[in-house]
Motif scaffolding. Structure first.
Motif, short mmCIF file in Angstrom:
data_model
loop_
_atom_site.label_atom_id
_atom_site.label_comp_id
_atom_site.label_asym_id
_atom_site.label_seq_id
_atom_site.Cartn_x
_atom_site.Cartn_y
_atom_site.Cartn_z
N ASP A 1 7.65 14.79 5.00
CA ASP A 1 7.24 14.39 6.34
C ASP A 1 6.62 13.01 6.35
N ALA A 2 6.26 12.53 5.18
CA ALA A 2 5.72 11.18 5.02
C ALA A 2 5.96 10.75 3.58
N VAL A 3 6.01 9.44 3.37
CA VAL A 3 6.23 8.87 2.04
C VAL A 3 5.21 7.77 1.83
N TYR A 4 4.62 7.71 0.63
CA TYR A 4 3.76 6.58 0.30
C TYR A 4 4.41 5.75 -0.79
N ILE A 5 4.31 4.43 -0.65
CA ILE A 5 5.05 3.50 -1.48
C ILE A 5 4.22 2.24 -1.67
N GLY A 6 4.44 1.54 -2.77
CA GLY A 6 3.73 0.30 -3.01
C GLY A 6 4.39 -0.87 -2.32
N GLY A 7 3.58 -1.81 -1.83
CA GLY A 7 4.10 -3.03 -1.25
C GLY A 7 4.31 -4.09 -2.33
N PRO A 8 4.42 -5.36 -1.94
CA PRO A 8 4.65 -6.41 -2.93
C PRO A 8 3.50 -6.58 -3.93
N ALA A 9 2.27 -6.29 -3.52
CA ALA A 9 1.12 -6.49 -4.41
C ALA A 9 -0.03 -5.61 -3.97
N PHE A 10 -1.05 -5.54 -4.85
CA PHE A 10 -2.34 -4.89 -4.57
C PHE A 10 -2.25 -3.36 -4.52
N GLY A 11 -1.24 -2.78 -5.13
CA GLY A 11 -1.17 -1.33 -5.24
C GLY A 11 -1.70 -0.89 -6.59
N ALA A 12 -2.22 0.35 -6.65
CA ALA A 12 -2.84 0.85 -7.88
C ALA A 12 -1.82 1.24 -8.95
N ARG A 13 -0.54 1.02 -8.68
CA ARG A 13 0.52 1.16 -9.68
C ARG A 13 1.26 -0.16 -9.70
N HIS A 14 0.82 -1.08 -10.57
CA HIS A 14 1.31 -2.46 -10.46
C HIS A 14 2.78 -2.60 -10.82
N ASN A 15 3.36 -1.61 -11.48
CA ASN A 15 4.79 -1.67 -11.80
C ASN A 15 5.64 -0.92 -10.78
N ALA A 16 5.06 -0.60 -9.64
CA ALA A 16 5.80 0.12 -8.60
C ALA A 16 5.67 -0.63 -7.28
N SER A 17 6.00 -1.92 -7.31
CA SER A 17 5.92 -2.74 -6.10
C SER A 17 7.29 -2.86 -5.46
N ASN A 18 7.29 -3.18 -4.17
CA ASN A 18 8.53 -3.26 -3.40
C ASN A 18 8.46 -4.40 -2.41
N PRO A 19 9.58 -5.11 -2.18
CA PRO A 19 9.58 -6.20 -1.20
C PRO A 19 9.49 -5.67 0.22
N ILE A 20 9.00 -6.51 1.12
CA ILE A 20 8.83 -6.14 2.52
C ILE A 20 10.16 -5.69 3.12
N GLU A 21 11.25 -6.36 2.77
CA GLU A 21 12.56 -6.04 3.36
C GLU A 21 12.97 -4.61 3.04
N ASP A 22 12.72 -4.17 1.81
CA ASP A 22 13.07 -2.80 1.44
C ASP A 22 12.20 -1.79 2.18
N ILE A 23 10.94 -2.11 2.33
CA ILE A 23 10.04 -1.21 3.04
C ILE A 23 10.43 -1.12 4.51
N SER A 24 10.82 -2.23 5.11
CA SER A 24 11.25 -2.24 6.50
C SER A 24 12.45 -1.32 6.72
N ALA A 25 13.42 -1.38 5.81
CA ALA A 25 14.60 -0.51 5.92
C ALA A 25 14.21 0.95 5.76
N LEU A 26 13.28 1.23 4.85
CA LEU A 26 12.82 2.61 4.66
C LEU A 26 12.10 3.11 5.90
N VAL A 27 11.30 2.27 6.53
CA VAL A 27 10.60 2.64 7.76
C VAL A 27 11.59 3.06 8.83
N GLU A 28 12.65 2.28 9.02
CA GLU A 28 13.64 2.61 10.05
C GLU A 28 14.31 3.94 9.76
N PHE A 29 14.64 4.17 8.50
CA PHE A 29 15.26 5.44 8.13
C PHE A 29 14.29 6.60 8.37
N ALA A 30 13.05 6.43 7.98
CA ALA A 30 12.05 7.49 8.11
C ALA A 30 11.79 7.85 9.56
#
Length: 656
Positions: free
Chosen positions: A29-58
């Motif tokens: 029902d919800a997903v949590y994901i790392g952005g480009p920086a400042f996440g507590a899993r520094h090897n699990a970052s994602n670009p804004i463009e990918d997050i935007s596409a995921l938002v639309e799908f969700a």
């Protein structure tokens, strides 16, 4: 909109946007994901463009997307964090999961804020304060019991979130500094070195060895499968799965597992509902034992338990498969409790080590009263497999057949849709209404001809309209509101249906309402304490200003500021090694000859060249792992992109 009290949210992790899409299809029902920086899993970052596409799908499924900005931030990073937050807001993200209170003092967009587990929410007072300060969802500490959760919920109206599955940090989240002290890699800044997974030797105050080279700070994995309904009744509304470093198979399997369990509860409890839309059909059999875990524990949900630790190994050993019956020249025979396949991953214990191997080729030899008999030809040379002999128990940590089922389509999620076909002036109109009450209407101009065979024409229209195929919808009813039976070419009605589905998906996105930021209480709520130690993780002046505004008078700098030169608790944990080895004074009460022995303190924990003192605070029933920062780290610049000299923190500086 925040979670309503009757809504139950399954919250899944995503290392990548692709994994996030699969989490949604498997029931999140919800997903949590790392952005480009400042996440507590520094090897699990994602670009804004990918997050935007995921938002639309969700949002098509009414699922929410949360982005983690849950590290503590240095002053020099605040502006970059602010810009990233605005980008995430523009990308449609629904909420941020944060730890650093300095963000609340900044010019942020009106995006919801969720209090991360690193905020260490263990008390009613802390939960009430954060709710009053503008947080829309609170991630409670994993160490809380169900009864403690119930007491918090009774006095707090902010939706509560709780981890129900995955790896467990042995320390209270946000209260672990052992990685930074030893390596300069800060867990609170997303770069934990995982000292808790190392082997340690435990000695008592007289130097006697209690445990030798065991993984004494490594916990089994969290599994609340049996406690879901009790957690619902206690007030949890968001059920969170750990795993932003985990692979696609783990997320599919664990999400589907909890989706089925929660759906069973919702089926029995009509007063509750799913937080998002659609119905999930899982196309495989979920099994929590077949993806990475270190064993299962419900931790402290039902009070302190024995054997919550994964002391033998922090690795994934899998599930028991069988017993070695014979060793050959290039193979060994195995009596198993389940079928095997080429490519299965196997392992066994040799002394204190897990020995792994891959079954290159397997052949079934037959069946016996004890199970199936298989011949295994491993990739490795038998002489390289130390300790492999008849009678050894073999585990399987990669089930090739089962994993293959996860590499293809393994779930689908459909939103119920009603279709109504009616006449318009020069053609037909198809009106769609989905389970969320969203309606759209699409018109197609076409010449209508009376049908020569009324029943066949009507059946053809029903068949064409019902072909929703690979769309996100499933038919919940078809209504024909026609003045007479018309003959409509299948190509024309199919085109109308496709256009109507596309228009309705757009209508669903247009109708999505961004969750509103919760306004903080005015005048500002008073923080439960007037003094804060390094444990509060205050790493920037904005955070200092936040706590000052809320009544705190003395504020120490974060441990990462390198102002704690002496020994301090580097890890505070509910896990207690005295309890694990039956040395707890409460356990020994009344046992003659034991009570005096267990009062002896401190105990010592050693791993390689690292030595820590263990102190025990029995009133809250906690263990403190005490040590000092290495001189080389203490004298180096704190982790930031500015020189140490520009920092403005001062130890326990009084505030005006």
């Amino acid at each position: 909109m925040s979670l309503l009290d009757h809504e139950i949210e399954l919250l899944s992790p995503a290392k990548t946007a692709e994994i996030g899409r699969e989490a949604i299809l498997h029931g999140a029902d919800a997903v949590y994901i790392g952005g480009p920086a400042f996440g507590a899993r520094h090897n699990a970052s994602n670009p804004i463009e990918d997050i935007s596409a995921l938002v639309e799908f969700a949002h098509k499924f009414r699922s929410r997307i949360f982005v983690t900005i849950n590290t503590i931030l240095h002053d020099a990073e605040l502006e970059a964090a602010r810009k990233q937050i605005w980008q995430l807001y523009d990308a449609g993200v629904d909420a941020l999961i944060i730890q650093d209170m300095g963000l609340l003092e900044m010019d942020l967009p009106p995006i919801q804020l969720h209090a991360s587990t690193q905020c260490d929410i263990r008390t009613v007072e802390k939960a009430k304060f954060l709710g009053a300060s503008g947080f829309s969802q609170l991630v409670l500490a994993r160490e809380l019991t169900i009864e403690q959760i119930r007491k918090i919920r009774a006095e707090v109206d902010t939706p509560l979130e709780y981890f129900i599955h995955g790896a467990l940090c042995v320390a209270y989240s946000g209260q672990c500094y052992i990685s930074h002290a030893d390596t300069g890699r800060s867990a609170n800044r997303g770069d934990c070195s995982q000292a808790c997974r190392l082997p340690y030797t435990l000695s008592d105050s007289q130097g006697r060895v209690v445990a030798y080279e065991k993984h004494l700070l490594s916990m089994k994995d969290n599994d609340q499968s049996a406690n879901l309904e009790a957690l619902v009744d206690a007030g949890i509304r968001s059920f969170k799965i750990e795993g932003r470093y985990k692979d696609m198979g783990y997320v599919k399997n664990i999400t589907a597992h909890y989706r089925l369990l929660l759906d069973e509860i919702l089926e029995r409890r009509p007063e509750l509902s799913r937080a998002a839309s659609g119905h999930t059909r899982v196309l495989f059999t979920p099994d929590v034992d077949k993806t990475f875990h270190r064993g299962h524990t419900d931790y402290f949900a039902n009070g302190r338990q024995d054997e919550i630790g994964a002391f033998d190994s922090p690795k994934y050993v899998g599930v028991e498969l069988g017993i070695v019956s014979r060793i050959g020249t290039d193979h060994f025979d195995l009596v198993t409790n389940a079928p095997m396949a080429n490519g299965d991953g196997l392992n066994y214990m040799n002394k204190r080590e897990v020995v792994g191997l891959q079954a290159n080729v397997v052949k079934k030899l037959g069946d016996s009263s004890e199970g199936e008999l298989w011949r295994v030809f491993p990739n490795e040379q038998l002489r390289e497999l130390a300790g492999l002999k008849a009678g050894v128990s073999v585990m399987r940590n990669r089930d090739h057949h089962w994993e293959a089922s996860l590499q293809k389509k393994s779930s689908e999620r459909k939103v119920a849709l009603q279709l109504a076909l009616s006449e318009d002036a020069d053609g037909l109109r198809l009106t769609l209404r989905d389970e969320d009450g969203i309606t759209s209407s699409t018109y197609a101009t076409m010449a209508l001809q009376p049908a020569q065979h009324a029943e066949q024409a009507e059946a053809a229209l029903h068949a064409s309209l019902g072909k929703l195929g690979n769309t996100m919808f499933e038919v919940d009813g078809i209504a024909l509101s026609l003045s007479q039976p018309w003959f409509v070419p299948s190509s024309a009605i199919n085109a109308l249906r496709r256009d109507a589905i596309a228009a309705h998906e757009a209508a669903r996105l247009a109708a999505w309402q961004r969750p509103e930021r919760k306004a903080p209480q005015e005048p500002p709520a008073v923080y439960p304490d007037t003094q804060l130690s390094y444990l509060a993780n205050v790493y920037n002046e904005k955070a200092r200003a936040f706590y000052t505004k809320h009544g705190v008078q003395m504020i120490a700098a974060a441990y990462e500021s390198h102002e704690e030169a002496g020994e301090v608790p580097l890890m505070i944990t509910k896990h207690c090694l005295r309890f694990s080895f039956n040395l707890c004074p409460k356990q020994a009460k009344g046992v003659q000859g034991v009570q005096g022995q267990v009062r002896a303190e401190p105990m010592t924990l050693v791993s390689g060249e690292e030595r820590y003192t263990l102190r025990f605070d029995c009133k809250p029933c906690e263990m403190h792992v005490v040590g000092a920062m290495k001189p080389g780290i203490l004298n180096s610049a704190p982790p930031s992109n500015v020189p140490y000299s520009t920092l403005t923190f001062h130890r326990q500086r009084p505030l005006a």
